[in-house]
Design a protein around this motif. Structure first.
Motif, PDB file in Angstrom:
ATOM      1  N   LEU A  13       0.767  -1.062  -0.026  1.00  0.00           N
ATOM      2  CA  LEU A  13      -0.065  -0.037  -0.030  1.00  0.00           C
ATOM      3  C   LEU A  13       1.057   1.201  -0.011  1.00  0.00           C
ATOM      4  CD1 LEU A  13      -2.680  -1.177   2.439  1.00  0.00           C
ATOM      5  CD2 LEU A  13      -3.105  -0.686  -0.018  1.00  0.00           C
ATOM      6  N   ALA A  14       2.070   1.375   0.507  1.00  0.00           N
ATOM      7  CA  ALA A  14       3.022   2.396   0.529  1.00  0.00           C
ATOM      8  C   ALA A  14       3.483   2.663  -0.884  1.00  0.00           C
ATOM      9  CB  ALA A  14       3.934   2.170   1.662  1.00  0.00           C
ATOM     10  N   GLU A  15       3.690   1.571  -1.651  1.00  0.00           N
ATOM     11  CA  GLU A  15       4.254   1.860  -2.892  1.00  0.00           C
ATOM     12  C   GLU A  15       3.655   2.847  -3.710  1.00  0.00           C
ATOM     13  OE1 GLU A  15       4.113  -1.792  -5.283  1.00  0.00           O
ATOM     14  OE2 GLU A  15       5.314  -2.792  -3.732  1.00  0.00           O
ATOM     15  N   LYS A  16       2.305   3.103  -3.581  1.00  0.00           N
ATOM     16  CA  LYS A  16       1.725   4.146  -4.589  1.00  0.00           C
ATOM     17  C   LYS A  16       0.477   4.384  -3.824  1.00  0.00           C
ATOM     18  CE  LYS A  16      -0.271   1.523  -8.371  1.00  0.00           C
ATOM     19  NZ  LYS A  16      -0.469   1.337  -9.964  1.00  0.00           N
ATOM     20  N   GLU A  17      -0.517   5.123  -4.696  1.00  0.00           N
ATOM     21  CA  GLU A  17      -1.838   5.331  -4.323  1.00  0.00           C
ATOM     22  C   GLU A  17      -2.571   4.423  -5.343  1.00  0.00           C
ATOM     23  OE1 GLU A  17      -5.218   8.727  -3.560  1.00  0.00           O
ATOM     24  OE2 GLU A  17      -3.248   9.315  -3.035  1.00  0.00           O
ATOM     25  N   TRP A  18      -3.362   3.456  -4.704  1.00  0.00           N
ATOM     26  CA  TRP A  18      -4.042   2.437  -5.677  1.00  0.00           C
ATOM     27  C   TRP A  18      -5.302   2.909  -5.647  1.00  0.00           C
ATOM     28  CZ3 TRP A  18      -1.224  -1.577  -7.463  1.00  0.00           C
ATOM     29  CH2 TRP A  18       0.051  -1.589  -6.954  1.00  0.00           C
ATOM     30  N   LYS A  19      -5.953   2.837  -6.808  1.00  0.00           N
ATOM     31  CA  LYS A  19      -7.317   3.188  -7.074  1.00  0.00           C
ATOM     32  C   LYS A  19      -8.258   2.344  -6.564  1.00  0.00           C
ATOM     33  CE  LYS A  19      -6.931   5.268 -11.621  1.00  0.00           C
ATOM     34  NZ  LYS A  19      -7.161   5.253 -12.978  1.00  0.00           N
ATOM     35  N   ARG A  20      -8.266   1.207  -6.481  1.00  0.00           N
ATOM     36  CA  ARG A  20      -8.872  -0.118  -5.596  1.00  0.00           C
ATOM     37  C   ARG A  20      -8.102  -1.034  -5.200  1.00  0.00           C
ATOM     38  NH1 ARG A  20     -13.314  -3.263  -9.236  1.00  0.00           N
ATOM     39  NH2 ARG A  20     -14.359  -4.111  -7.350  1.00  0.00           N
ATOM     40  N   PRO A  38      -7.591  -0.294   3.409  1.00  0.00           N
ATOM     41  CA  PRO A  38      -7.998   0.930   3.774  1.00  0.00           C
ATOM     42  C   PRO A  38      -9.538   1.459   3.581  1.00  0.00           C
ATOM     43  CG  PRO A  38      -7.000   1.022   1.480  1.00  0.00           C
ATOM     44  CD  PRO A  38      -6.716  -0.354   2.070  1.00  0.00           C
TER      45      PRO A  38
END
Length: 88
Positions: A13-20, A38
């Motif tokens: 989850l910290a790698e990038k902001e995931w859409k879903r 989240p």
């Protein structure tokens, strides 16, 4: 070596902001990963299996789960939850 699914989820989850974010599981070993989902994400927990029971216990104890919990009993039901109705 043991895999800590909670730690893996946090790193992912910290790698990038995931859409879903969708997390699917059934056993108790999936709990730590599931509670990392989240707000706005989905937890697909196999109905009445260890993960589902642990999530219910957490909620009953007054601790929220950020992701929406969806339950499934069969693989076709899980496929439908994931939008994979025609998948084989």
């Amino acid at each position: 070596p043991n895999l800590c699914k909670g730690r893996v989820m946090q790193e992912w989850l910290a790698e990038k902001e995931w859409k879903r974010v969708i997390y699917c599981g059934d056993g108790g070993g999936d709990f730590e990963g599931a509670i990392c989902v989240p707000a706005g994400g989905t937890i697909c927990a196999r109905k009445d299996w260890s993960l589902h029971k642990k999530l219910q216990e957490r909620i009953a104890g007054g601790t929220a789960v950020r992701g929406e919990i969806q339950t499934w009993e069969t693989q076709p039901e899980l496929a439908a939850l994931l939008g994979l109705q025609g998948a084989s």
